[in-house]
Design an enzyme around this catalytic site. Structure first.
Site, PDB file in Angstrom:
ATOM      1  CE  LYS A 170     -25.860  51.729 -10.499  1.00  0.00           C
ATOM      2  NZ  LYS A 170     -26.218  52.959  -9.828  1.00  0.00           N
ATOM      3  CG  ASP A 192     -24.420  55.780  -7.807  1.00  0.00           C
ATOM      4  OD1 ASP A 192     -24.038  56.426  -8.810  1.00  0.00           O
ATOM      5  OD2 ASP A 192     -25.011  54.688  -7.883  1.00  0.00           O
ATOM      6  CE1 TYR A 210     -30.387  63.135 -15.880  1.00  0.00           C
ATOM      7  CE2 TYR A 210     -29.848  62.183 -13.743  1.00  0.00           C
ATOM      8  CZ  TYR A 210     -29.947  62.068 -15.115  1.00  0.00           C
ATOM      9  OH  TYR A 210     -29.621  60.895 -15.734  1.00  0.00           O
ATOM     10  CG  ASN A 254     -39.374  52.994   0.197  1.00  0.00           C
ATOM     11  OD1 ASN A 254     -39.292  53.813  -0.723  1.00  0.00           O
ATOM     12  ND2 ASN A 254     -39.434  51.689  -0.008  1.00  0.00           N
ATOM     13  NE  ARG A 255     -44.555  52.254  -3.790  1.00  0.00           N
ATOM     14  CZ  ARG A 255     -44.606  52.060  -5.095  1.00  0.00           C
ATOM     15  NH1 ARG A 255     -45.615  52.554  -5.795  1.00  0.00           N
ATOM     16  NH2 ARG A 255     -43.649  51.417  -5.724  1.00  0.00           N
ATOM     17  CB  THR A 256     -42.243  49.034  -0.045  1.00  0.00           C
ATOM     18  OG1 THR A 256     -42.906  49.318  -1.278  1.00  0.00           O
ATOM     19  CG2 THR A 256     -42.406  47.585   0.320  1.00  0.00           C
ATOM     20  CG  ASN A 305     -21.053  53.742  -9.591  1.00  0.00           C
ATOM     21  OD1 ASN A 305     -19.982  53.455  -9.064  1.00  0.00           O
ATOM     22  ND2 ASN A 305     -21.475  54.982  -9.716  1.00  0.00           N
ATOM     23  N   GLY A 308     -37.328  57.235  -0.026  1.00  0.00           N
ATOM     24  CA  GLY A 308     -36.941  56.204  -0.992  1.00  0.00           C
ATOM     25  C   GLY A 308     -36.006  55.191  -0.358  1.00  0.00           C
ATOM     26  CG  LEU A 357     -30.573  61.298  -5.713  1.00  0.00           C
ATOM     27  CD1 LEU A 357     -30.515  62.230  -4.544  1.00  0.00           C
ATOM     28  CD2 LEU A 357     -30.701  59.869  -5.243  1.00  0.00           C
ATOM     29  CB  SER A 389     -26.046  55.407 -20.336  1.00  0.00           C
ATOM     30  OG  SER A 389     -24.949  55.923 -19.617  1.00  0.00           O
TER      31      SER A 389
HETATM   32  P1  NAP Z   1     -35.173  52.217  -7.551  1.00  0.00           P
HETATM   33  O1  NAP Z   1     -34.150  51.334  -6.944  1.00  0.00           O
HETATM   34  O2  NAP Z   1     -36.097  51.675  -8.575  1.00  0.00           O
HETATM   35  O3  NAP Z   1     -36.071  52.832  -6.357  1.00  0.00           O
HETATM   36  C1  NAP Z   1     -37.203  53.610  -6.632  1.00  0.00           C
HETATM   37  C2  NAP Z   1     -37.700  54.253  -5.350  1.00  0.00           C
HETATM   38  O4  NAP Z   1     -38.816  55.075  -5.685  1.00  0.00           O
HETATM   39  C3  NAP Z   1     -38.187  53.234  -4.319  1.00  0.00           C
HETATM   40  O5  NAP Z   1     -37.943  53.724  -3.046  1.00  0.00           O
HETATM   41  C4  NAP Z   1     -39.689  53.197  -4.633  1.00  0.00           C
HETATM   42  O6  NAP Z   1     -40.462  52.796  -3.523  1.00  0.00           O
HETATM   43  C5  NAP Z   1     -39.950  54.638  -4.924  1.00  0.00           C
HETATM   44  N1  NAP Z   1     -41.180  54.777  -5.698  1.00  0.00           N
HETATM   45  C6  NAP Z   1     -41.354  54.450  -6.999  1.00  0.00           C
HETATM   46  N2  NAP Z   1     -42.631  54.691  -7.349  1.00  0.00           N
HETATM   47  C7  NAP Z   1     -43.259  55.163  -6.238  1.00  0.00           C
HETATM   48  C8  NAP Z   1     -44.581  55.596  -5.970  1.00  0.00           C
HETATM   49  N3  NAP Z   1     -45.518  55.592  -6.929  1.00  0.00           N
HETATM   50  N4  NAP Z   1     -44.879  56.041  -4.730  1.00  0.00           N
HETATM   51  C9  NAP Z   1     -43.931  56.054  -3.760  1.00  0.00           C
HETATM   52  N5  NAP Z   1     -42.654  55.664  -3.952  1.00  0.00           N
HETATM   53  C10 NAP Z   1     -42.333  55.215  -5.181  1.00  0.00           C
HETATM   54  O7  NAP Z   1     -34.500  53.489  -8.229  1.00  0.00           O
HETATM   55  P2  NAP Z   1     -33.136  54.218  -7.811  1.00  0.00           P
HETATM   56  O8  NAP Z   1     -32.039  53.705  -8.654  1.00  0.00           O
HETATM   57  O9  NAP Z   1     -32.985  54.165  -6.344  1.00  0.00           O
HETATM   58  O10 NAP Z   1     -33.428  55.705  -8.313  1.00  0.00           O
HETATM   59  C11 NAP Z   1     -34.323  56.560  -7.621  1.00  0.00           C
HETATM   60  C12 NAP Z   1     -34.348  57.919  -8.300  1.00  0.00           C
HETATM   61  O11 NAP Z   1     -33.060  58.530  -8.203  1.00  0.00           O
HETATM   62  C13 NAP Z   1     -34.655  57.841  -9.804  1.00  0.00           C
HETATM   63  O12 NAP Z   1     -35.509  58.909 -10.131  1.00  0.00           O
HETATM   64  C14 NAP Z   1     -33.316  58.019 -10.469  1.00  0.00           C
HETATM   65  O13 NAP Z   1     -33.431  58.613 -11.734  1.00  0.00           O
HETATM   66  C15 NAP Z   1     -32.612  58.941  -9.490  1.00  0.00           C
HETATM   67  N6  NAP Z   1     -31.155  58.775  -9.536  1.00  0.00           N
HETATM   68  C16 NAP Z   1     -30.411  59.874  -9.831  1.00  0.00           C
HETATM   69  C17 NAP Z   1     -29.025  59.771  -9.871  1.00  0.00           C
HETATM   70  C18 NAP Z   1     -28.212  60.968 -10.210  1.00  0.00           C
HETATM   71  O14 NAP Z   1     -27.029  60.788 -10.576  1.00  0.00           O
HETATM   72  N7  NAP Z   1     -28.736  62.171 -10.068  1.00  0.00           N
HETATM   73  C19 NAP Z   1     -28.399  58.528  -9.598  1.00  0.00           C
HETATM   74  C20 NAP Z   1     -29.204  57.434  -9.283  1.00  0.00           C
HETATM   75  C21 NAP Z   1     -30.583  57.583  -9.255  1.00  0.00           C
HETATM   76  P3  NAP Z   1     -40.819  51.250  -3.283  1.00  0.00           P
HETATM   77  O15 NAP Z   1     -39.645  50.643  -2.584  1.00  0.00           O
HETATM   78  O16 NAP Z   1     -42.055  51.302  -2.443  1.00  0.00           O
HETATM   79  O17 NAP Z   1     -41.072  50.649  -4.635  1.00  0.00           O
END
Ligand code: NAP
Length: 471
Positions: free
Chosen positions: A264, A301, A418, A351-353, A285, A327, A416, A213
């Site tokens: 969360k 967020d 970075y 979304n993939r799923t 969060n 996503g 999203l 973190s």
């Molecule tokens: P999460 O709940 O694990 O969701 C991941 C997402 O990515 C899901 O929609 C998943 O699809 C998709 N995904 C993963 N692997 C994939 C693949 N091989 N092909 C297609 N889709 C795929 O994660 P999250 O918390 O939402 O975070 C998502 C991203 O946002 C991360 O990279 C995270 O670092 C970033 N983020 C950034 C901030 C910021 O402050 N900038 C804050 C939060 C998150 P499925 O549903 O099909 O598995």
């Protein structure tokens, strides 16, 4: 005020720093073991043992530093009338933790202040810590993971590293950490003419794991630049122990927490009240202890996402037309709510799923239309905002294969992610004339409301902070 802390403890040093006190740190090097033994031999009370040891340390430093105020400290652990020192071996620690399991022990914290070789002030606090029942396997795992650090601590644990070992505590954080900062500050304030020192307020990020973190870095920077008396740490809590541990940490004096994966949803369920955005996102969060004692949950967020977007773009208008969000995880949920609240008329969710996207759309708004993952390119001419809320394109993850040849050049494209700061998606979008916004600002802005709630000031998100977090 010329102040010396006669202690080697990094935590005590941290507490003084948190209180914005300039102090020197000196190691008194007294023969603690023999002094303790001789006091036990004359059946001295635990509080007198701790007080005498603190006094020896302060006196030794004070004699060499006349005119300075010298704080001497000691802490001893008492269980069933026995004084426990540092564990001599992993086997001895195993025996100690088996005895503490399911039982309550006391931490006796003594602080004294000396000047010109004479005592000026003294204070002893007694905290009661109840350890939950720990299995032999858990003890073995604990010792294997923590022995190099905890072998230096009385009783063989660090409460701040593994508070989940405990089921309840009567006492406050600073006493347990070995420096009773509140009464110390009261004494110092009576003896100095500058603006009064304030008891540090406490906050932390809770996750599992949590070492990755960036929040301690951000909040630490804000505490320093705003000259706030406070501390912010990271605490790893296993999901099964989340509720009990959070309540206990509030009880020992924390003002609130950031909460990250995987806690969360549990954080939202634990709270007495929640903001409407946390309710709609279905996850929290940020946790805040209100003046009433109730726990309030927020989700910042979406706030972070939107504040980043509008502060980076001079042209983005929510009403310009539909958005495309890739996503359907936790981050996408917050983005959808933020876009709709800002006035985006329609969102294509992809979304993939697909089923996960459909559940999300049904949960949030009829303005969200789910499209197939394969169709994301086809919708591009119609959308004015494109958001990548998947983990694709992040360092160490597969690339996001997304052909932008049909993108509307007036669209804003944001990621999203970075790490890297500029993803392939943003590079491609920039090449096609789109305005682009990276994800780092979302991370920085989402921390702001929590800092304000816990520490009472609205911190700045600027280039210095960004550089620090990216370093
Ligand atoms: P999460 O709940 O694990 O969701 C991941 C997402 O990515 C899901 O929609 C998943 O699809 C998709 N995904 C993963 N692997 C994939 C693949 N091989 N092909 C297609 N889709 C795929 O994660 P999250 O918390 O939402 O975070 C998502 C991203 O946002 C991360 O990279 C995270 O670092 C970033 N983020 C950034 C901030 C910021 O402050 N900038 C804050 C939060 C998150 P499925 O549903 O099909 O598995």
């Amino acid at each position: 005020m010329d102040l010396i802390l006669a202690s080697q403890s990094t935590m005590r040093r941290r507490i003084l720093n948190a209180a914005r006190i300039d102090a020197q740190f000196m190691s008194p090097q007294i023969d603690e073991e023999n002094i303790t033994k001789s006091l036990i031999a004359v059946q001295a009370l635990p509080r007198d043992i701790a007080d005498t040891l603190a006094e020896h340390k302060a006196l030794k430093i004070s004699r060499k530093n006349l005119d300075s105020w010298v704080i001497g400290c000691d802490q001893i652990l008492v269980f069933e009338g026995e004084v426990f020192g540092k564990p001599v071996s992993p086997e001895a620690l195993k025996d100690t933790l088996s005895r503490f399991s399911g039982q309550t022990h006391s931490l006796v914290t003594a602080n004294v202040i000396y000047k010109n070789g004479k005592p000026q002030w003294r204070h002893v606090s007694i905290s009661q810590l109840s350890m939950r029942i720990i299995t032999a396997t858990e003890i073995d795992t604990y010792i294997e993971a923590h022995w190099p650090v905890v072998k230096h601590s009385a009783g063989g644990y660090h409460f701040e590293r593994t508070p989940d070992l405990f089921s309840s505590v009567r006492g406050n954080w600073f006493d347990i950490m070995g420096l009773s900062i509140d009464p110390i500050l009261s004494f110092l304030n009576q003896n100095q003419t500058g603006s009064p020192f304030q008891t540090p307020r406490l906050a932390a990020v809770l996750g599992h794991p949590v070492a990755q973190s960036k929040s301690p870095l951000m909040h630490g920077h804000w505490l320093k630049t705003n000259q706030v008396s406070g501390d912010y740490i990271a605490i790893d809590i296993p999901p099964m122990r989340f509720n009990t541990t959070v309540r206990m940490l509030f009880d020992v004096g924390f003002s609130g927490f950031n909460v990250t994966i995987p806690h969360k949803e549990q954080a939202l369920a634990l709270a007495d009240d929640m903001s409407s955005r946390a309710h709609r996102i279905g996850a929290a969060n940020t946790l805040i202890k209100m003046d009433s004692g109730k726990i309030s949950a927020d989700n910042t967020d979406g706030y972070g996402f939107m504040t980043n977007l509008v502060s980076q773009s001079s042209t983005w208008l929510p009403g310009a037309g539909p958005s495309l969000v890739l996503g359907a995880g936790g981050a996408a949920r917050a983005v959808l709510v933020a876009l709709l609240d800002a006035g985006v008329p329609k969102i294509y969710l992809c979304n993939r799923t697909r089923a996960r996207a459909e559940d999300l759309a049904a949960d949030i708004s009829y303005c969200i239309e789910v499209i197939d993952w394969e169709d994301k390119q086809d919708i591009l001419p119609d959308v004015f905002t494109v958001v990548n809320a998947t983990s694709l394109g992040m360092t160490g993850k597969p690339p996001l294969e997304f052909d932008l040849k049909n993108v509307n050049p007036d669209a804003l494209v944001t990621d999203l992610i970075y790490a890297p700061l500029e993803t392939q998606l943003l590079r491609d979008a920039r090449a096609r004339g789109c305005e682009v916004v990276s994800g780092i600002g979302m991370l920085l802005h989402q921390g702001v409301p929590g800092f304000d709630a816990w520490f009472g000031s609205w911190p700045a998100v600027d280039e210095e902070l960004e550089a620090l977090v990216l370093s």
